[in-house]
Scaffold this motif. Structure first.
Motif, PDB file in Angstrom:
ATOM      1  N   ALA A   1       4.301   5.636  -5.460  1.00 31.45           N
ATOM      2  CA  ALA A   1       4.292   5.693  -6.920  1.00 31.45           C
ATOM      3  C   ALA A   1       3.312   6.754  -7.414  1.00 31.45           C
ATOM      4  O   ALA A   1       3.624   7.526  -8.325  1.00 31.45           O
ATOM      5  CB  ALA A   1       3.948   4.335  -7.502  1.00 31.45           C
ATOM      6  N   LYS A   2       2.134   6.829  -6.794  1.00 27.26           N
ATOM      7  CA  LYS A   2       1.148   7.851  -7.174  1.00 27.26           C
ATOM      8  C   LYS A   2       1.681   9.249  -6.894  1.00 27.26           C
ATOM      9  O   LYS A   2       1.498  10.174  -7.694  1.00 27.26           O
ATOM     10  CB  LYS A   2      -0.161   7.636  -6.416  1.00 27.26           C
ATOM     11  CG  LYS A   2      -0.967   6.469  -6.893  1.00 27.26           C
ATOM     12  CD  LYS A   2      -2.241   6.331  -6.069  1.00 27.26           C
ATOM     13  CE  LYS A   2      -3.006   5.078  -6.423  1.00 27.26           C
ATOM     14  NZ  LYS A   2      -4.197   4.897  -5.585  1.00 27.26           N
ATOM     15  N   ALA A   3       2.336   9.426  -5.761  1.00 35.65           N
ATOM     16  CA  ALA A   3       2.882  10.739  -5.403  1.00 35.65           C
ATOM     17  C   ALA A   3       3.961  11.168  -6.383  1.00 35.65           C
ATOM     18  O   ALA A   3       4.020  12.329  -6.793  1.00 35.65           O
ATOM     19  CB  ALA A   3       3.432  10.708  -3.987  1.00 35.65           C
ATOM     20  N   ILE A   4       4.810  10.222  -6.789  1.00 38.93           N
ATOM     21  CA  ILE A   4       5.868  10.540  -7.747  1.00 38.93           C
ATOM     22  C   ILE A   4       5.276  10.896  -9.105  1.00 38.93           C
ATOM     23  O   ILE A   4       5.715  11.844  -9.763  1.00 38.93           O
ATOM     24  CB  ILE A   4       6.860   9.370  -7.858  1.00 38.93           C
ATOM     25  CG1 ILE A   4       7.646   9.233  -6.553  1.00 38.93           C
ATOM     26  CG2 ILE A   4       7.799   9.547  -9.044  1.00 38.93           C
ATOM     27  CD1 ILE A   4       8.496   7.996  -6.473  1.00 38.93           C
ATOM     28  N   GLU A   5       4.264  10.155  -9.538  1.00 41.47           N
ATOM     29  CA  GLU A   5       3.624  10.418 -10.830  1.00 41.47           C
ATOM     30  C   GLU A   5       2.924  11.765 -10.851  1.00 41.47           C
ATOM     31  O   GLU A   5       2.899  12.433 -11.874  1.00 41.47           O
ATOM     32  CB  GLU A   5       2.634   9.305 -11.156  1.00 41.47           C
ATOM     33  CG  GLU A   5       3.280   7.995 -11.526  1.00 41.47           C
ATOM     34  CD  GLU A   5       2.260   6.885 -11.722  1.00 41.47           C
ATOM     35  OE1 GLU A   5       1.050   7.122 -11.517  1.00 41.47           O
ATOM     36  OE2 GLU A   5       2.684   5.771 -12.080  1.00 41.47           O
TER      37      GLU A   5
ATOM     38  N   LYS B   1       0.831  -1.211   0.000  1.00 43.21           N
ATOM     39  CA  LYS B   1       0.000   0.000   0.000  1.00 43.21           C
ATOM     40  C   LYS B   1       0.862   1.256   0.000  1.00 43.21           C
ATOM     41  O   LYS B   1       0.618   2.192  -0.764  1.00 43.21           O
ATOM     42  CB  LYS B   1      -0.922  -0.002   1.212  1.00 43.21           C
ATOM     43  CG  LYS B   1      -1.854   1.174   1.253  1.00 43.21           C
ATOM     44  CD  LYS B   1      -2.773   1.110   2.464  1.00 43.21           C
ATOM     45  CE  LYS B   1      -3.667   2.329   2.517  1.00 43.21           C
ATOM     46  NZ  LYS B   1      -4.540   2.307   3.693  1.00 43.21           N
ATOM     47  N   SER B   2       1.891   1.280   0.833  1.00 42.71           N
ATOM     48  CA  SER B   2       2.744   2.468   0.866  1.00 42.71           C
ATOM     49  C   SER B   2       3.534   2.610  -0.431  1.00 42.71           C
ATOM     50  O   SER B   2       3.796   3.727  -0.882  1.00 42.71           O
ATOM     51  CB  SER B   2       3.675   2.436   2.074  1.00 42.71           C
ATOM     52  OG  SER B   2       4.514   1.309   2.048  1.00 42.71           O
ATOM     53  N   ALA B   3       3.903   1.499  -1.062  1.00 43.33           N
ATOM     54  CA  ALA B   3       4.608   1.557  -2.342  1.00 43.33           C
ATOM     55  C   ALA B   3       3.706   2.133  -3.430  1.00 43.33           C
ATOM     56  O   ALA B   3       4.139   2.953  -4.240  1.00 43.33           O
ATOM     57  CB  ALA B   3       5.088   0.167  -2.735  1.00 43.33           C
ATOM     58  N   GLN B   4       2.433   1.740  -3.420  1.00 48.07           N
ATOM     59  CA  GLN B   4       1.491   2.287  -4.397  1.00 48.07           C
ATOM     60  C   GLN B   4       1.282   3.780  -4.160  1.00 48.07           C
ATOM     61  O   GLN B   4       1.230   4.566  -5.112  1.00 48.07           O
ATOM     62  CB  GLN B   4       0.162   1.547  -4.314  1.00 48.07           C
ATOM     63  CG  GLN B   4       0.235   0.132  -4.840  1.00 48.07           C
ATOM     64  CD  GLN B   4      -1.037  -0.653  -4.592  1.00 48.07           C
ATOM     65  OE1 GLN B   4      -1.864  -0.293  -3.773  1.00 48.07           O
ATOM     66  NE2 GLN B   4      -1.182  -1.763  -5.313  1.00 48.07           N
TER      67      GLN B   4
END
Length: 57
Positions: free
Chosen positions: A21-25, A15-18
């Motif tokens: 990834a969303k924050a970086i995108e 969950k934290s990895a997803q």
């Protein structure tokens, strides 16, 4: 003198990895402007003089 100590464990899971990834995108590039005048110095003797004057302070 009183001090407080804080300890937090961060768990990196699916969950934290997803979320990462969303924050970086969705992040936008930051444009940094320097409002100070600068001068490029390539002469080694000048650089040494500047650095030695800073070391004396």
């Amino acid at each position: 003198m009183a001090t407080k100590s804080f300890h937090t464990d961060f768990i990196f899971n699916k969950k934290s990895a997803q979320n990462l990834a969303k924050a970086i995108e969705s992040s936008k590039p930051v444009k940094i402007e320097v409002n100070k005048h600068s001068k490029t110095i390539r002469d080694k003797d000048t650089i040494r003089a500047i650095m030695s004057s800073l070391a004396d302070k």
